[in-house]
Design a protein around this motif. Structure first.
Motif, PDB file in Angstrom:
ATOM      1  N   CYS A 247      81.811-107.776 -37.020  1.00 50.34           N
ATOM      2  CA  CYS A 247      81.263-107.278 -35.523  1.00 50.34           C
ATOM      3  C   CYS A 247      80.287-108.664 -35.942  1.00 50.34           C
ATOM      4  O   CYS A 247      79.584-109.463 -36.586  1.00 50.34           O
ATOM      5  CB  CYS A 247      80.206-106.142 -36.641  1.00 50.34           C
ATOM      6  SG  CYS A 247      79.022-105.608 -35.287  1.00 50.34           S
TER       7      CYS A 247
ATOM      8  N   HIS B  75      75.185-102.764 -33.054  1.00 50.95           N
ATOM      9  CA  HIS B  75      76.522-103.037 -33.877  1.00 50.95           C
ATOM     10  C   HIS B  75      77.468-101.807 -34.512  1.00 50.95           C
ATOM     11  O   HIS B  75      76.972-100.144 -34.362  1.00 50.95           O
ATOM     12  CB  HIS B  75      75.676-103.670 -35.087  1.00 50.95           C
ATOM     13  CG  HIS B  75      74.349-102.949 -35.570  1.00 50.95           C
ATOM     14  ND1 HIS B  75      73.888-102.903 -34.691  1.00 50.95           N
ATOM     15  CD2 HIS B  75      74.719-102.281 -36.615  1.00 50.95           C
ATOM     16  CE1 HIS B  75      72.280-101.379 -35.833  1.00 50.95           C
ATOM     17  NE2 HIS B  75      73.277-101.141 -37.229  1.00 50.95           N
TER      18      HIS B  75
ATOM     19  N   THR C 108      83.008-108.119 -31.220  1.00 43.07           N
ATOM     20  CA  THR C 108      83.369-108.669 -32.641  1.00 43.07           C
ATOM     21  C   THR C 108      83.878-109.593 -32.215  1.00 43.07           C
ATOM     22  O   THR C 108      84.290-110.355 -30.676  1.00 43.07           O
ATOM     23  CB  THR C 108      85.043-107.537 -32.910  1.00 43.07           C
ATOM     24  OG1 THR C 108      85.279-108.083 -32.415  1.00 43.07           O
ATOM     25  CG2 THR C 108      83.623-106.609 -32.789  1.00 43.07           C
TER      26      THR C 108
END
Length: 380
Positions: free
Chosen positions: A282, A269, A193
């Motif tokens: 993300c 992810h 992130t």
């Protein structure tokens, strides 16, 4: 079997108290540990602009949190360091390498070594849909080609009463992906992130060790959630009692995903709608999206076709070349780079958590094939 390799990587067996576990580990493979330390220092310098002394100093900020999480782990780190002829600070850095490398996220240095292609595909299947009623978990581990030179297979037998555990991964690390003698098994996926590294959180490798020290699934989940984590990551945990849960780790909290019809897959992810939380977002690659969707689809197609699943089905998915070379089985997609800095699948494994066997392939599984090992019988 104690004196042979697994497809060329050495087997290490450590027994005893925390210091003895570390000392035996360090003494067994000192050159591999030193090589892995130097490789990670090189990556931190290229990607985050951090020199050796800076890396060691910054990583040292995690020590108070690790001590609070489990002080025995620091004793083991000291044993690894002294056994390998390295400093305590170097082994702490190595075991905080996941967090240290994330310090380079978002930078665009000219000589950086992109880690975006590095990823993993994790799969767990519980006993309701397996032919033998057993629970399986496994993953591909995609990383730099250079990591092939630093890998070991490690059986750890603590005298503290916690389960023994077995993993395949980098030398000098306190624990990696694998299974324990209580029937807990894990796969791990890196996440990214735009958020910061939390130096008041527990580094990933120590969280993994907490899971490996667990006697049941509830303890394993609490090992991930009971303290803040050092950085964003994902840990898939399966248990012999036909259970599995995937824990997505955010900067200050976690969310859990559960199998759908007894099958769960994960890549690099976030999938939970509540994570990551605002203002963080993300960062992922197209490869992760493809591998995540494809591994899930292939497993469900196999289930639909046969009506049950086996370890062979997971192994077949781990050799899949859809979207080649950015496939589940990754094949050095950037040949213009120096070989050691290219990415590939460095290993794959599938654990049967009821039989306590592991099918392991070193390097691309499509080439090396899998061999089966019963570590708690063969190596004791």
């Amino acid at each position: 079997m104690k004196d042979i390799n697994i497809q060329g990587i050495p087997i290490v067996v450590s027994k005893g108290n925390p210091y003895e576990l570390g000392w035996q580990h360090g003494c067994a493979v000192p050159d591999k540990i030193k090589e892995e330390v130097e490789l990670m220092l090189t990556l931190c310098e290229k990607n985050a602009g951090l020199g050796r002394n800076e890396c060691l100093s910054i990583a040292g900020r995690f020590v108070p949190t690790i001590e609070k999480y489990n002080p025995d782990y620091l004793t083991e780190i000291q044993g690894i360091a002294e056994g390998a002829g390295l400093s305590f600070e170097e082994i702490i850095f190595l075991n905080a390498r996941t967090e240290m490398l994330k310090l380079g996220n978002g930078t665009d240095r000219k000589d950086s070594i992109s880690l975006k292609e590095s990823g993993c595909t994790s799969i767990a299947v519980t006993g309701e849909v397996t032919k033998d009623g057993h629970t399986y978990v496994g993953q591909t581990w995609d990383n730099l080609h250079a990591c092939l030179n630093t890998m070991i297979a490690h059986l750890v037998i603590p005298d503290s009463g916690t389960p023994s555990f077995f993993y395949v991964g980098e030398a000098g690390i306190i624990s990696r992906m694998g299974m324990n003698s209580a029937g807990i098994g894990i796969g791990v996926n890196s996440l990214s992130t735009n958020g910061p590294v939390n130096f008041e959180g527990v580094p990933l490798q120590f969280v993994i060790r907490g899971v490996m020290d667990s006697a049941n699934l509830a303890q394993a989940i609490e090992s991930v959630t009971r303290m803040p984590n050092g950085a964003v990551n994902n840990i898939m945990i399966a248990y012999k009692d036909s259970e599995a849960v995937d824990v997505e780790i955010d900067h200050d909290n976690c969310e859990c995903l559960y199998p759908v019809n007894s099958i769960i897959t994960h890549t690099n992810h976030y999938e939970h709608p509540n994570r990551p939380h605002y203002p963080y977002y993300c960062i992922y690659t197209g490869s992760s999206i493809v591998r995540g969707g494809r591994s899930n689809k292939l497993m469900r197609l196999k289930m639909k076709e046969k009506g049950y699943l086996t370890t062979c089905d997971i192994k077949e998915v781990f050799t899949d070349h859809g979207n080649y070379p950015y496939s589940i089985c990754v094949h050095c997609p950037n040949p213009e780079k120096e070989l050691k800095f290219q990415h590939q699948t460095d290993c794959a494994f599938v654990c049967d958590l009821n039989d306590l066997t592991m099918d392991v392939a070193i390097g691309n599984p499509c080439k090396s094939g899998f061999i089966r090992i019963s570590p708690f019988e063969d190596l004791v």
